[in-house]
Design an enzyme around this catalytic site. Structure first.
Site, mmCIF file in Angstrom:
data_model
loop_
_atom_site.group_PDB
_atom_site.id
_atom_site.type_symbol
_atom_site.label_atom_id
_atom_site.label_comp_id
_atom_site.label_asym_id
_atom_site.label_seq_id
_atom_site.Cartn_x
_atom_site.Cartn_y
_atom_site.Cartn_z
ATOM 1 C CG HIS A 129 8.226 0.862 4.122
ATOM 2 N ND1 HIS A 129 7.465 -0.146 4.668
ATOM 3 C CD2 HIS A 129 7.738 1.037 2.869
ATOM 4 C CE1 HIS A 129 6.577 -0.552 3.794
ATOM 5 N NE2 HIS A 129 6.713 0.139 2.708
ATOM 6 C CB CYS A 173 7.939 -3.579 -1.193
ATOM 7 S SG CYS A 173 6.209 -3.312 -1.565
ATOM 8 C CG HIS A 219 7.842 2.152 -1.436
ATOM 9 N ND1 HIS A 219 8.668 1.065 -1.210
ATOM 10 C CD2 HIS A 219 6.675 1.868 -0.826
ATOM 11 C CE1 HIS A 219 8.010 0.154 -0.515
ATOM 12 N NE2 HIS A 219 6.797 0.620 -0.250
ATOM 13 C CG HIS A 255 3.148 3.112 2.233
ATOM 14 N ND1 HIS A 255 2.350 2.623 1.221
ATOM 15 C CD2 HIS A 255 4.210 2.274 2.301
ATOM 16 C CE1 HIS A 255 2.900 1.540 0.711
ATOM 17 N NE2 HIS A 255 4.046 1.298 1.346
ATOM 18 C CG ASP A 277 4.379 12.916 10.130
ATOM 19 O OD1 ASP A 277 4.151 12.310 9.058
ATOM 20 O OD2 ASP A 277 3.990 14.076 10.352
ATOM 21 C CG HIS A 278 6.887 14.321 6.864
ATOM 22 N ND1 HIS A 278 5.588 14.139 7.298
ATOM 23 C CD2 HIS A 278 6.800 14.995 5.689
ATOM 24 C CE1 HIS A 278 4.757 14.693 6.441
ATOM 25 N NE2 HIS A 278 5.456 15.203 5.448
ATOM 26 C CD GLU A 312 2.375 -1.147 3.491
ATOM 27 O OE1 GLU A 312 3.349 -1.271 4.239
ATOM 28 O OE2 GLU A 312 2.029 -2.026 2.673
HETATM 29 NI NI NI Z 1 5.440 -0.127 1.116
#
Ligand code: NI
Length: 284
Positions: A164, A183, A189, A191, A225-226, A272
């Site tokens: 995100h 961010c 990046h 998580h 997911d992914h 997160e």
């Molecule tokens: Ni983040």
């Protein structure tokens, strides 16, 4: 009087504020091995790792007891921890006289054991407990609450990996960088998000952990997911994918899908990182 640094003194209040009514909840975790043939009666020699001792492959559980009340004048206890430990182990020995039945199914049997445990602990303590959580693994738990004594809450944890970028299009590039820092980097990046979903199943039809996992996988995990949340997921096309918004989107996606099966979504928590999470639930 208004305090100011120049005055170098603390304010004197015109009137003493009334003491707000408060409620204190004490929580105690009792670790217990419920292996077949090993009734978990006291005494316990290793309460940190759990008792009875792990001599083979145990059915290990955590039973978390919550007691609500005012700390007693002088001793400062709501309830003695030793009494909670003793009451919990005695109630577990009563509820599982031959150790746990590894085929303790269906869910109605788990619900009845939760009710039996909570009433047993209350009886041994001499006063009612407020809440009981039975952690059957680090990722699954059942809970009972005195306010809803005939209902068992199911909770299960999941994970998904996603990328995100935090950015508010109404702000300038400089303002976004100042607000979101790293961010806000353009390419995003990732998580490894952890998700916990708590539901109230219907009284009639059976709805167990496997059913919850099926719904969450089909509704949330397959979707996020992914993925790059900003780019791949329509839910975040105009919504900044903060952990708060991700939890809210998961809640809004899951609630109707669970309702179709007669299940009430109680709460969604998204972590997160190990340090940062957001929880969404219906306001009361
Ligand atoms: Ni983040």
């Amino acid at each position: 009087m208004i305090f100011s640094p120049e005055s170098q003194s603390f304010p004197v209040m015109d009137s003493v504020p009334s003491t707000p009514t408060t409620r204190t909840t004490l929580s105690r975790c009792v670790r217990i091995s419920l292996a077949a043939g090993a009734p978990p009666a006291p005494p316990a020699f290793n309460t940190f790792a759990g008792y009875p001792s792990v001599n083979s492959v145990p059915l290990w559980s955590e039973i978390v007891v919550e007691v609500t009340g005012a700390p007693k004048r002088g001793i400062g206890y709501v309830t003695s921890l030793a009494q909670i430990d003793q009451a919990t182990r005695l109630a577990a020995a009563d509820a599982f006289p031959q150790g746990i039945d590894s085929a303790l199914q269906p869910r109605t049997a788990i619900s009845s054991k939760l009710t039996e445990l909570s009433s047993g602990i209350s009886a041994h303590l001499g006063h009612p407990i407020a809440r009981l959580t039975w952690r059957v693994s680090p990722y699954h738990h059942y809970s009972w609450d005195r306010s809803m004594p005939t209902t068992t809450t199911l909770s299960c944890q999941f994970e998904f990996a996603a990328a995100h970028r935090l950015n508010d299009p109404d702000l300038t590039a400089e303002e976004n960088l100042a607000l979101f820092g790293k961010c806000n980097r353009p390419n995003g990046h990732g998580h490894n998000y952890r998700l916990e979903v708590a539901v109230l199943p219907p009284h009639g039809p059976l709805f167990g952990m496997a059913d919850l996992e099926r719904v969450v996988a089909g509704t949330v995990l397959d979707r996020f997911d992914h993925r790059n949340l900003n780019v791949d997921c329509a839910e975040f096309a105009t919504l900044n994918p903060t952990v708060e918004n991700i939890a809210a989107v998961c809640f809004d996606l899951l609630r109707p899908m669970l309702a179709e099966e007669g299940v009430t979504l109680q709460r969604v928590t998204v972590w997160e990182t190990a340090k940062t999470s957001a929880t969404v639930e219906v306001a009361t």
